[in-house]
Write an enzyme that holds these catalytic residues in place. Structure first.
Site, PDB file in Angstrom:
ATOM      1  N   LYS A 172       0.858  -1.187   0.000  1.00 21.33           N
ATOM      2  CA  LYS A 172       0.000   0.000   0.000  1.00 21.33           C
ATOM      3  C   LYS A 172       0.894   1.238   0.000  1.00 21.33           C
ATOM      4  CE  LYS A 172      -1.539   2.837   2.949  1.00 21.33           C
ATOM      5  NZ  LYS A 172      -1.541   4.113   2.199  1.00 21.33           N
ATOM      6  N   GLU A 247      10.194   1.076  10.459  1.00 22.68           N
ATOM      7  CA  GLU A 247      11.239   2.090  10.227  1.00 22.68           C
ATOM      8  C   GLU A 247      10.547   3.429  10.426  1.00 22.68           C
ATOM      9  OE1 GLU A 247      13.251   4.755   9.058  1.00 22.68           O
ATOM     10  OE2 GLU A 247      13.148   4.078   6.976  1.00 22.68           O
ATOM     11  N   CYS A 281      13.799  10.793   6.799  1.00 21.63           N
ATOM     12  CA  CYS A 281      13.829  10.437   8.216  1.00 21.63           C
ATOM     13  C   CYS A 281      15.255  10.418   8.761  1.00 21.63           C
ATOM     14  CB  CYS A 281      13.133   9.105   8.449  1.00 21.63           C
ATOM     15  SG  CYS A 281      13.723   7.836   7.352  1.00 21.63           S
TER      16      CYS A 281
HETATM   17  P1  ADP Z   1       4.240  10.420   6.886  1.00 24.65           P
HETATM   18  O1  ADP Z   1       4.585  11.568   7.768  1.00 24.65           O
HETATM   19  O2  ADP Z   1       5.377   9.817   6.164  1.00 24.65           O
HETATM   20  O3  ADP Z   1       3.047  10.647   6.016  1.00 24.65           O
HETATM   21  P2  ADP Z   1       2.572   8.525   8.248  1.00 24.65           P
HETATM   22  O4  ADP Z   1       2.956   7.585   9.324  1.00 24.65           O
HETATM   23  O5  ADP Z   1       1.448   9.456   8.498  1.00 24.65           O
HETATM   24  O6  ADP Z   1       3.909   9.303   7.908  1.00 24.65           O
HETATM   25  O7  ADP Z   1       2.249   7.753   6.926  1.00 24.65           O
HETATM   26  C1  ADP Z   1       3.054   6.695   6.462  1.00 24.65           C
HETATM   27  C2  ADP Z   1       2.175   5.682   5.800  1.00 24.65           C
HETATM   28  O8  ADP Z   1       1.254   5.163   6.748  1.00 24.65           O
HETATM   29  C3  ADP Z   1       1.307   6.247   4.667  1.00 24.65           C
HETATM   30  O9  ADP Z   1       1.227   5.262   3.641  1.00 24.65           O
HETATM   31  C4  ADP Z   1      -0.011   6.423   5.322  1.00 24.65           C
HETATM   32  O10 ADP Z   1      -1.058   6.359   4.386  1.00 24.65           O
HETATM   33  C5  ADP Z   1      -0.043   5.246   6.271  1.00 24.65           C
HETATM   34  N1  ADP Z   1      -0.985   5.390   7.383  1.00 24.65           N
HETATM   35  C6  ADP Z   1      -1.389   6.510   7.979  1.00 24.65           C
HETATM   36  N2  ADP Z   1      -2.300   6.234   8.931  1.00 24.65           N
HETATM   37  C7  ADP Z   1      -2.474   4.894   8.959  1.00 24.65           C
HETATM   38  C8  ADP Z   1      -3.275   3.970   9.738  1.00 24.65           C
HETATM   39  N3  ADP Z   1      -4.094   4.380  10.688  1.00 24.65           N
HETATM   40  N4  ADP Z   1      -3.177   2.661   9.457  1.00 24.65           N
HETATM   41  C9  ADP Z   1      -2.334   2.234   8.488  1.00 24.65           C
HETATM   42  N5  ADP Z   1      -1.566   3.035   7.747  1.00 24.65           N
HETATM   43  C10 ADP Z   1      -1.618   4.348   7.961  1.00 24.65           C
END
Ligand code: ADP
Length: 475
Positions: A172, A247, A281
């Site tokens: 995803k 990570e 990061c």
């Molecule tokens: P970034 O600051 O890199 O956007 P996030 O942790 O918000 O960091 O997002 C990283 C990934 O995690 C993205 O693919 C985002 O769509 C996904 N993501 C965000 N929220 C959720 C969740 N509740 N469950 C699973 N994946 C998530």
């Protein structure tokens, strides 16, 4: 306009609750769409990967590696095109984007080779007639969730080792940057991976994430993203004791000792701090400089930062593209305002321009930073370099380690003994000694403390997708 789709069991599908619009952060223009998939699509993809697993894992590693090598070649052949998509959906300069595709391909190449060496072992037994064997086997169906800042590399360094060991995969990509992933999977299809081995689902992170953490066929989740979401996924998957690689965020210190080669230190700091407009990061987030060289270093850094060309990443010579979105822009500006309020001085930069869906921030160097500032504690994810003085090496290590993060740290010194002291005492998974860009396919990348669990790249990156099975034989 690109019209991306899910890739499930060898078919391109567009089901879901409408579409997600992908916009170019340099212009605000609509660049493409992908389907807004959810639970149904994720479940179908997981089931396809589970169905494909037995045959894929039975193939010899030589067959799997040959397919990975074809994919590698196609990625390199089309690196300009993938790079353009990458620049248009997330903003980094085209040369960096193409560099990211090459970097991604290097993981595919390295793991295609390294998987041939997933050796088990035999251990001398303590009883006659006993044989002790240790075997390595693929964990099974792997799901990945990846962020927008490296839309190609974060996926490649997960898919490549997983497929090489015999796992099957459901990816995803991030909502902001799904089209690079779609293109990469198109090339994987061309390379000839059997249906179901690689699957791609776009859409709702929470709905898809829930399937990934709860579906009984998933055996491993590999995630790159924020510490907060990483913790959430860990909680969600705890019921199933899911094998996790996480990570997560970082807050990298850069330490410059008085005996450093100053030009090298400035160049290394520039490479670490300003790559991808500071949206990585492992970016240096706070810079500690020994008192006696503080002014000289800060001046040289500001000069170099002031020369960086800001603009649309597709334009010739641009070195700093836009920030990815409004939230990213506001956070960077907030960090700068907070630092100035608390006494920092802007040496260069210190402002940006957000209008009509484009978000540019000028490379910024701050002097007079102190430990109470947001920028010295929270991930900035932008082109801001705060400089703070220190007196002794012990103090530098203490300041550097005073954080919940432990991903990457950098230092510059010509002294073997001082460098060894720093390298051994910094609580970080990755340490760059006179090196602002340490990551590479053959080395383990990952963090300590709240920066995560597990490593990607290197032997450790292969091991992450293997189960160890001990077989005790009485002959
Ligand atoms: P970034 O600051 O890199 O956007 P996030 O942790 O918000 O960091 O997002 C990283 C990934 O995690 C993205 O693919 C985002 O769509 C996904 N993501 C965000 N929220 C959720 C969740 N509740 N469950 C699973 N994946 C998530």
């Amino acid at each position: 306009m690109l019209d991306g789709k899910h890739y499930i069991n060898g078919e391109w599908l567009s089901s879901g609750d409408g579409v997600i619009e992908v916009k170019n952060p340099a212009t605000g223009e609509l660049f493409g769409t992908v389907p807004n998939g959810g639970k149904d699509e994720a479940t179908r993809a997981v089931e396809a990967a589970a169905a494909a697993f037995p045959e894929w894992s039975r193939k010899t590693v030589y067959e799997r590696s040959a397919l990975l090598m074809k994919w590698h070649d196609l990625l390199l052949e089309q690196k300009e095109e993938i790079g353009r998509i990458l620049t248009m959906e997330m903003g980094k300069p085209l040369s960096e984007a193409i560099g990211e595709v090459e970097y991604s391909a290097s993981f595919v190449h390295w793991f295609a080779e390294e998987a041939k060496r997933m050796y088990g072992r035999t251990i001398p037994a303590s009883k006659e007639g006993k044989r002790i064997q240790v075997n390595k086997q693929p964990v099974g169906v792997v799901a990945s969730i990846t962020p927008w800042n490296f839309p190609a590399a974060m996926i490649a360094r997960k898919i490549a080792p997983a497929l090489a060991t015999g796992c099957t995969f459901v990816a995803k990509p991030a909502k902001l940057t799904p089209l690079t992933a779609v293109k990469m999977v198109e090339l994987a299809e061309q390379a000839g991976f059997p249906k179901g081995v690689i699957n791609l689902v776009t859409g709702s992170a929470s709905a898809i994430g829930e399937v990934f953490t709860t579906h009984p066929d998933i055996r491993k989740l590999t995630f790159t993203g924020s510490t907060e979401i990483g913790k959430e996924l860990m909680k969600q998957s705890s019921e199933r004791m899911l094998n996790l690689s996480l990570e997560l965020g970082g807050h990298a210190p850069i330490i410059v000792l008085e005996d450093a080669d100053l030009d090298l230190a400035v160049a290394g700091t520039m490479a670490s701090k300003f790559r991808n407009a500071g949206q990585t990061c492992v970016c240096g987030n706070r810079i500690y400089v020994q008192e006696s060289i503080l002014d000289e270093f800060t001046e040289k850094l500001a000069q170099a930062a002031g020369k960086l060309k800001v603009g649309n990443g597709l334009d010739e010579g641009v070195e700093i593209g836009p920030l990815v979105d409004q939230g990213g822009y506001e956070k960077v500006d907030q960090h700068v305002r907070d630092a100035v309020d608390k006494g920092a001085k802007i040496v260069v930069g210190g402002e940006g321009k957000a209008e009509n869906g484009s978000y540019f921030y000028n490379p910024t160097v701050l002097s007079g930073a102190s430990s109470d500032m947001l920028v010295m504690n929270e991930e900035t994810f932008g082109p801001v370099a705060p400089v703070m003085p220190f007196k002794t090496d012990e103090e530098a290590v203490k300041l550097a380690n005073d954080t919940r993060f432990g991903l990457a740290a950098y230092f510059f010194t010509e002294s073997m003994s001082r460098g060894t002291y720093l390298a051994e005492n910094l609580e970080y998974g990755i340490v760059g000694w006179n090196d602002g860009a340490p990551s590479t396919a053959q080395a383990p990348f990952g963090g300590m403390k709240e920066s995560g669990i597990g490593r990607e790249g290197g032997q450790e990156g292969l091991e992450a997708f293997l189960e160890t099975k001990y077989i005790s034989i009485q002959v």
